[in-house]
Design an enzyme around this catalytic site. Sequence first.
Site, short mmCIF file in Angstrom:
data_model
loop_
_atom_site.label_atom_id
_atom_site.label_comp_id
_atom_site.label_asym_id
_atom_site.label_seq_id
_atom_site.Cartn_x
_atom_site.Cartn_y
_atom_site.Cartn_z
N TYR A 58 52.06 78.37 42.45
CA TYR A 58 52.78 78.08 43.71
C TYR A 58 52.53 79.16 44.76
O TYR A 58 52.56 78.88 45.96
CB TYR A 58 54.28 77.84 43.45
CG TYR A 58 54.48 76.52 42.73
CD1 TYR A 58 54.43 75.32 43.42
CD2 TYR A 58 54.63 76.47 41.34
CE1 TYR A 58 54.54 74.10 42.76
CE2 TYR A 58 54.76 75.27 40.67
CZ TYR A 58 54.71 74.08 41.38
OH TYR A 58 54.81 72.88 40.72
N THR A 87 51.33 57.61 50.79
CA THR A 87 51.85 57.84 49.43
C THR A 87 51.32 56.76 48.51
O THR A 87 51.25 55.59 48.88
CB THR A 87 53.40 57.94 49.42
OG1 THR A 87 53.83 58.13 48.08
CG2 THR A 87 54.08 56.73 50.03
N SER A 88 50.93 57.16 47.29
CA SER A 88 50.23 56.25 46.39
C SER A 88 51.16 55.27 45.67
O SER A 88 50.69 54.32 45.05
CB SER A 88 49.44 57.05 45.36
OG SER A 88 50.32 57.84 44.59
N CYS A 90 67.50 80.74 42.00
CA CYS A 90 67.77 81.49 40.78
C CYS A 90 68.29 80.53 39.72
O CYS A 90 69.28 79.83 39.95
CB CYS A 90 68.82 82.58 41.07
SG CYS A 90 69.34 83.45 39.59
N ARG A 110 49.49 77.98 46.47
CA ARG A 110 49.80 76.85 47.37
C ARG A 110 50.49 77.39 48.64
O ARG A 110 50.22 76.95 49.75
CB ARG A 110 50.73 75.83 46.73
CG ARG A 110 50.35 75.29 45.36
CD ARG A 110 49.33 74.18 45.43
NE ARG A 110 47.99 74.69 45.64
CZ ARG A 110 47.27 75.36 44.71
NH1 ARG A 110 47.77 75.61 43.52
NH2 ARG A 110 46.06 75.77 44.98
N HIS A 136 61.32 66.47 47.30
CA HIS A 136 60.69 67.14 46.16
C HIS A 136 60.68 68.67 46.29
O HIS A 136 59.92 69.34 45.61
CB HIS A 136 59.25 66.64 45.96
CG HIS A 136 59.18 65.24 45.41
ND1 HIS A 136 58.03 64.49 45.40
CD2 HIS A 136 60.15 64.46 44.86
CE1 HIS A 136 58.29 63.30 44.87
NE2 HIS A 136 59.56 63.26 44.54
N ASN A 177 48.41 53.70 55.24
CA ASN A 177 47.74 54.47 54.20
C ASN A 177 46.23 54.33 54.36
O ASN A 177 45.75 53.47 55.10
CB ASN A 177 48.17 53.95 52.81
CG ASN A 177 48.14 55.03 51.75
OD1 ASN A 177 47.56 56.09 51.93
ND2 ASN A 177 48.76 54.76 50.61
P1 OAD Z 1 49.17 60.99 45.99
O1 OAD Z 1 48.12 62.03 45.89
O2 OAD Z 1 49.56 60.28 44.75
O3 OAD Z 1 48.73 59.87 47.03
C1 OAD Z 1 48.23 60.19 48.28
C2 OAD Z 1 48.03 58.92 49.05
O4 OAD Z 1 47.57 59.27 50.34
C3 OAD Z 1 47.00 57.95 48.46
O5 OAD Z 1 47.53 56.64 48.45
C4 OAD Z 1 45.81 58.05 49.43
O6 OAD Z 1 45.15 56.81 49.60
C5 OAD Z 1 46.51 58.43 50.73
N1 OAD Z 1 45.68 59.18 51.66
C6 OAD Z 1 44.74 60.12 51.39
N2 OAD Z 1 44.21 60.60 52.52
C7 OAD Z 1 44.82 59.95 53.55
C8 OAD Z 1 44.71 59.99 54.96
N3 OAD Z 1 43.87 60.80 55.59
N4 OAD Z 1 45.51 59.17 55.70
C9 OAD Z 1 46.37 58.33 55.09
N5 OAD Z 1 46.53 58.26 53.76
C10 OAD Z 1 45.77 59.03 52.98
O7 OAD Z 1 50.44 61.67 46.70
P2 OAD Z 1 51.96 61.23 46.76
O8 OAD Z 1 52.11 59.75 46.72
O9 OAD Z 1 52.57 61.98 47.87
O10 OAD Z 1 55.46 65.43 43.34
O11 OAD Z 1 52.51 61.84 45.41
C11 OAD Z 1 53.88 61.75 45.10
C12 OAD Z 1 54.32 62.95 44.30
O12 OAD Z 1 53.50 63.13 43.16
C13 OAD Z 1 54.19 64.27 45.02
O13 OAD Z 1 55.27 64.55 45.87
C14 OAD Z 1 54.15 65.27 43.90
C15 OAD Z 1 53.24 64.55 42.96
O14 OAD Z 1 53.36 64.85 41.67
C16 OAD Z 1 55.95 66.67 43.20
O15 OAD Z 1 55.40 67.68 43.58
C17 OAD Z 1 57.28 66.72 42.57
#
Ligand code: OAD
Length: 237
Positions: free
Chosen positions: A54, A175-176, A115, A57, A107, A200
């Site tokens: 982290y 978001t996926s 802590c 990051r 998240h 997306n």
């Molecule tokens: P993902 O990495 O699963 O999905 C990212 C999405 O963004 C995919 O559907 C891609 O197609 C899309 N994408 C990529 N580039 C893009 C762009 N330039 N414009 C538009 N869309 C684009 O990420 P999340 O769905 O955010 O949790 O993942 C959800 C959670 O899973 C995160 O918050 C994290 C992870 O584990 C924690 O950290 C607790």
Amino acid sequence: MNGGIVVLTGAGVSAESGVRTFRAADGLWEEHRIEDVATVEGFTRDPVLVHRFYNERRQTLATVQPNAAHQALANFEKNYTGDFLLVTQNIDDLHERAGSKRLIHMHGELLRMFCTQCMHNINITGDSSVEDTCVACGKRGGMRPDIVWFGEMPYQMSAIEQALMQCDLFVAIGTSGNVYPAAGFVQSARAIGARCVELNLEQSTTHHLFDEGRYGPATEEVEAFFSALLKTSSLTQ
Ligand code: OAD
């Protein structure tokens, strides 16, 4: 909610700022197994690795800037007179740097630690370590990144559910649709008759639940969608 809008963002909204998304084909997050860096078990097993992960990051935040999608959302919020809530799954601070105010980090946040002994929460911009002492209880070794790991409850779920129960429009961006409960928000919004839109790069796993999908880079789709929405909402007021 009055003309209520709930927006959910995921890693795709920050992708064009240079923040990597999660679900690469190899199932790794920045070359690490999710179990090692995003679970309590992983932290208990190897806290030094998790702090380092982290810290890396957090350090990258200094090298990235909000993009046109973050800015379009902040601009919309500033000019829209109805109810608006932005819920992000992202742990970066790009939405707030763009100017978003009504924002929930469901998240957690890279720039927060807490802590595990007394639950005191602090801001952090530098590195953390297993040696850190809690400023509230004085105990050493219990500080951890304020990130919601797998198996933990996301933040402010009741406020999010309440907004979803009253919204007229739900928009999911970048978001996926793989991680619940966020992936289920579309079902809550649909159930009360809200219009549901997905913006997306490609169809998410829950795309069939949306009334409309627009596919392309967030910097283009978000800007186009929200500037048009602002125009129609000001015409109807
Ligand atoms: P993902 O990495 O699963 O999905 C990212 C999405 O963004 C995919 O559907 C891609 O197609 C899309 N994408 C990529 N580039 C893009 C762009 N330039 N414009 C538009 N869309 C684009 O990420 P999340 O769905 O955010 O949790 O993942 C959800 C959670 O899973 C995160 O918050 C994290 C992870 O584990 C924690 O950290 C607790």
